[in-house]
Design an enzyme around this catalytic site. Structure first.
Site, PDB file in Angstrom:
ATOM      1  N   GLU A 179     142.572 -27.055   7.850  1.00 52.03           N
ATOM      2  CA  GLU A 179     143.221 -26.975   9.167  1.00 52.03           C
ATOM      3  C   GLU A 179     143.352 -28.356   9.819  1.00 52.03           C
ATOM      4  OE1 GLU A 179     140.350 -25.967   8.103  1.00 52.03           O
ATOM      5  OE2 GLU A 179     138.920 -25.432   9.673  1.00 52.03           O
ATOM      6  N   SER A 229     132.991 -29.334   1.001  1.00 47.68           N
ATOM      7  CA  SER A 229     131.610 -29.817   1.035  1.00 47.68           C
ATOM      8  C   SER A 229     130.690 -28.838   0.290  1.00 47.68           C
ATOM      9  CB  SER A 229     131.170 -29.941   2.495  1.00 47.68           C
ATOM     10  OG  SER A 229     131.340 -28.697   3.135  1.00 47.68           O
ATOM     11  N   CYS A 284     135.797 -37.662  -3.038  1.00 50.12           N
ATOM     12  CA  CYS A 284     134.655 -37.116  -3.769  1.00 50.12           C
ATOM     13  C   CYS A 284     134.331 -37.992  -4.965  1.00 50.12           C
ATOM     14  CB  CYS A 284     134.937 -35.700  -4.215  1.00 50.12           C
ATOM     15  SG  CYS A 284     136.240 -35.642  -5.422  1.00 50.12           S
ATOM     16  N   GLU A 385     125.518 -37.315   1.421  1.00 54.93           N
ATOM     17  CA  GLU A 385     126.918 -37.729   1.266  1.00 54.93           C
ATOM     18  C   GLU A 385     127.394 -38.265   2.610  1.00 54.93           C
ATOM     19  OE1 GLU A 385     129.944 -34.636   0.699  1.00 54.93           O
ATOM     20  OE2 GLU A 385     131.083 -36.038  -0.535  1.00 54.93           O
TER      21      GLU A 385
HETATM   22  P1  NAD Z   1     134.867 -28.574   4.273  1.00 54.94           P
HETATM   23  O1  NAD Z   1     133.858 -27.946   3.396  1.00 54.94           O
HETATM   24  O2  NAD Z   1     134.534 -28.796   5.698  1.00 54.94           O
HETATM   25  O3  NAD Z   1     136.234 -27.713   4.279  1.00 54.94           O
HETATM   26  C1  NAD Z   1     136.868 -27.318   3.083  1.00 54.94           C
HETATM   27  C2  NAD Z   1     137.633 -26.018   3.327  1.00 54.94           C
HETATM   28  O4  NAD Z   1     136.693 -24.995   3.662  1.00 54.94           O
HETATM   29  C3  NAD Z   1     138.639 -26.085   4.471  1.00 54.94           C
HETATM   30  O5  NAD Z   1     139.816 -25.412   4.074  1.00 54.94           O
HETATM   31  C4  NAD Z   1     137.941 -25.361   5.623  1.00 54.94           C
HETATM   32  O6  NAD Z   1     138.847 -24.657   6.448  1.00 54.94           O
HETATM   33  C5  NAD Z   1     137.028 -24.376   4.903  1.00 54.94           C
HETATM   34  N1  NAD Z   1     135.760 -24.146   5.614  1.00 54.94           N
HETATM   35  C6  NAD Z   1     135.035 -25.061   6.307  1.00 54.94           C
HETATM   36  N2  NAD Z   1     133.902 -24.498   6.791  1.00 54.94           N
HETATM   37  C7  NAD Z   1     133.922 -23.212   6.397  1.00 54.94           C
HETATM   38  C8  NAD Z   1     133.016 -22.115   6.580  1.00 54.94           C
HETATM   39  N3  NAD Z   1     131.879 -22.246   7.271  1.00 54.94           N
HETATM   40  N4  NAD Z   1     133.336 -20.925   6.037  1.00 54.94           N
HETATM   41  C9  NAD Z   1     134.479 -20.766   5.328  1.00 54.94           C
HETATM   42  N5  NAD Z   1     135.362 -21.770   5.130  1.00 54.94           N
HETATM   43  C10 NAD Z   1     135.091 -22.976   5.649  1.00 54.94           C
HETATM   44  O7  NAD Z   1     135.284 -29.953   3.567  1.00 54.94           O
HETATM   45  P2  NAD Z   1     136.194 -31.136   4.135  1.00 54.94           P
HETATM   46  O8  NAD Z   1     135.454 -31.854   5.204  1.00 54.94           O
HETATM   47  O9  NAD Z   1     137.564 -30.647   4.417  1.00 54.94           O
HETATM   48  O10 NAD Z   1     136.298 -32.055   2.829  1.00 54.94           O
HETATM   49  C11 NAD Z   1     135.347 -33.028   2.500  1.00 54.94           C
HETATM   50  C12 NAD Z   1     134.363 -32.530   1.465  1.00 54.94           C
HETATM   51  O11 NAD Z   1     135.062 -32.104   0.297  1.00 54.94           O
HETATM   52  C13 NAD Z   1     133.403 -33.623   0.976  1.00 54.94           C
HETATM   53  O12 NAD Z   1     132.131 -33.076   0.859  1.00 54.94           O
HETATM   54  C14 NAD Z   1     133.964 -34.004  -0.385  1.00 54.94           C
HETATM   55  O13 NAD Z   1     133.025 -34.550  -1.281  1.00 54.94           O
HETATM   56  C15 NAD Z   1     134.467 -32.681  -0.868  1.00 54.94           C
HETATM   57  N6  NAD Z   1     135.467 -32.858  -1.913  1.00 54.94           N
HETATM   58  C16 NAD Z   1     135.088 -32.545  -3.178  1.00 54.94           C
HETATM   59  C17 NAD Z   1     135.990 -32.725  -4.215  1.00 54.94           C
HETATM   60  C18 NAD Z   1     135.596 -32.420  -5.623  1.00 54.94           C
HETATM   61  O14 NAD Z   1     136.452 -32.455  -6.481  1.00 54.94           O
HETATM   62  N7  NAD Z   1     134.343 -32.104  -5.901  1.00 54.94           N
HETATM   63  C19 NAD Z   1     137.280 -33.207  -3.951  1.00 54.94           C
HETATM   64  C20 NAD Z   1     137.618 -33.497  -2.622  1.00 54.94           C
HETATM   65  C21 NAD Z   1     136.700 -33.318  -1.611  1.00 54.94           C
END
Ligand code: NAD
Length: 492
Positions: A179, A229, A284, A385
């Protein structure tokens, strides 16, 4: 509240305005300009998309793969034609530089290209005469309606880790993008519409937690792909699998890089600067911890401090800018707080990127490149992280102790080594506890024809994103044993 320029959902081939009572504002992280709002779609809209997906699946799954991929070829051409426009959208909503935005789209497009080979990639196998007159075959069939939930840091690329494979193998696909950066997805879906995918085959539902939960709980959704995350990845994996779905959930990271004394220091520091500070460290696959071995310490520390200090930070569409802002003000405060915590835990703040401004962009979320030296391996900061442009330095006496430091962490996304010695590289490759390994490479991002192979707390599931893993994840195997005895054959 919803506003007139609110982003739309794409459900059953129609751009539809969400009935959401809540919306979030998307803000340019460099200029602080409010760009648009994104609705936090309710469960009913997920249900509408799933129902449309189920109807579309009947026809789409029976469409020959060679015909399905014609839409994929068209999508690839449209992505090429609109590359500049998409890259500008990514830079404006996500903050990374224009070159980084183009780079991420190139990696995304690679996946569309690979999925164009689905007629070969989804082939099964067979044996004639497993017993006299009996043959056995394995086919791959699509699952039904599948969904992906994606993070903010690669709004163009990460949806494309999943969407091309899901569609080419014959599934209906729903995307729930972050979002914080939903404008890029809106553009991708305009191009998907132009590529002529039938209504209901590919759908966009904007939203937050409620939207995610509706996807996780809906009995019509057969598989969930997630990137984000680690705590959310774990939650999504548990809830999706408890509901009987397939799940592949990629989580966070804290990637260690070992610097040997025999490494080419100039190349190493140049690559390390890109790895640690590229995309403002919001990757990541960012290099987050550098572990020097023996005499590499002095040279590397000095040279890294130089490149960190000289990196040009600013608005990603401006010429010469090498690093943009971090995504939100909350992120900026969190990163600044973690730098402070590192200092309290005994690290030296060798280069301090806090409290810095970019002229003309005073309201941007700036954190400049930062280096924490002598980070204690037992401290919290060594395990957390940071997801910002902060490189932690640790020092080891030999390769064995360096590998111990590499393996002393919960994550397992990537580990790298810089050396000119083949035996050291080989030892590292074998013993480093991570699923993606780089040797004299900063960001070991696997190409689309290899799996994105995170381990440990960086991944929950078994089949990863991209390549053959993607094809296996989005298909179920059907094994057929058939008997056709010779004596049944008629002579006409
Ligand atoms: P995030 O976990 O906050 O959000 C990811 C998705 O989950 C979003 O679409 C969000 O709407 C949804 N979300 C968030 N909280 C939620 C909840 N409580 N319940 C259900 N859905 C929820 O992650 P972010 O801040 O958007 O991205 C950064 C993170 O992503 C970092 O930790 C990074 O390392 C990781 N990442 C990992 C990879 C990989 O390949 N391993 C790649 C890119 C990013």
């Amino acid at each position: 509240m919803t506003t007139p320029n609110q982003l739309l959902n794409f459900i059953n081939g129609q751009w539809t305005r969400s009935s959401a009572s809540e919306a979030m504002t998307i803000v340019n992280p460099a200029t602080a300009e409010a760009l648009t709002t994104v609705p936090l779609s309710p469960g009913a809209e997920v249900d509408a998309a799933v129902q449309a997906g189920q109807i579309a699946f009947k026809e789409w799954s029976e469409t020959p793969a060679v015909d399905r991929i014609q839409h994929m070829f068209k999508f690839k051409m449209l992505l090429e034609e609109h590359l500049d426009e998409i890259a500008r959208i990514i830079t404006n909503e996500c903050g990374k530089t224009y070159a980084e935005s183009v780079g991420e789209m190139r990696r995304g497009i690679e996946n569309v290209e690979v999925a164009c080979g689905i007629p070969i990639l989804m082939q099964g196998y067979n044996n004639e005469d497993i017993a006299r007159g009996i043959d056995e075959h394995m086919f791959r069939q699509p699952l039904g309606v599948v969904a992906a939930i994606t993070p903010f840091n690669f709004p163009g690329m990460i949806p494309l880790w999943f969407l091309p494979y899901a569609l080419a193998t014959g599934n209906s696909f729903i995307l729930k993008p972050s979002e914080k950066v939903s404008m890029s997805s809106q553009k991708l879906f305009e191009l998907l519409e132009l590529a002529g995918f039938p209504a209901g085959v590919v759908q966009l539902v904007n939203g937050g937690k409620e939207t995610v939960d509706a996807l996780l709980d809906h009995p019509g959704v057969k598989a969930i792909s997630f990137v984000g995350s680690t705590p959310v990845a774990k939650y999504v994996y548990s809830r999706a699998t408890a509901n009987g779905k397939r799940a592949q959930c990629q989580g966070g990271a804290k990637n260690p890089v070992v610097i040997m004394p025999d490494a080419d220091m100039e190349t190493t520091t140049r690559i390390m600067a890109d790895s640690a500070f590229g995309c403002a460290g919001q990757r990541c696959l960012a290099a987050s911890v550098a572990i020097t071995v023996g005499s590499a310490r002095n040279n590397f520390t000095e040279m890294m401090a130089d490149v960190a200090t000289s990196r040009k930070v600013g608005y990603g569409l401006n010429e010469g800018v090498q690093m943009g802002p971090v995504i939100t003000q909350e992120s900026q405060s969190r990163i600044n707080g973690l730098i402070e915590k590192g200092a309290q835990e005994g690290a030296t703040v060798l280069v301090d990127g806090r409290q810095k401004q970019v002229d003309g962009y005073e309201n941007g979320n700036w954190v400049f490149p930062t280096i924490l030296d002598d980070v204690n391996p037992g401290s919290d900061i060594a395990q957390t992280e940071i997801f910002g442009p902060v490189l932690s330095l640790m020092h080891a006496d030999n390769i064995d102790s360096a590998i111990e430091l590499v393996n002393n962490r919960a994550f397992g996304n990537m580990a790298c080594i810089f050396t000119s010695n083949g035996a050291t590289a080989r030892q590292f490759r074998h013993f480093a506890d991570a699923g993606n390994i780089g040797i004299n490479i900063g960001v070991a991002a696997p190409m689309a024809f290899f799996p994105f192979s995170g381990w440990n707390a960086s991944f929950f599931g078994d089949l990863h994103a991209q390549s053959r893993h993607g094809v296996e994840f989005y298909t179920q195997t059907k094994v057929v044993v058939e008997r056709w005895p010779r004596e049944w054959s008629r002579q006409f």
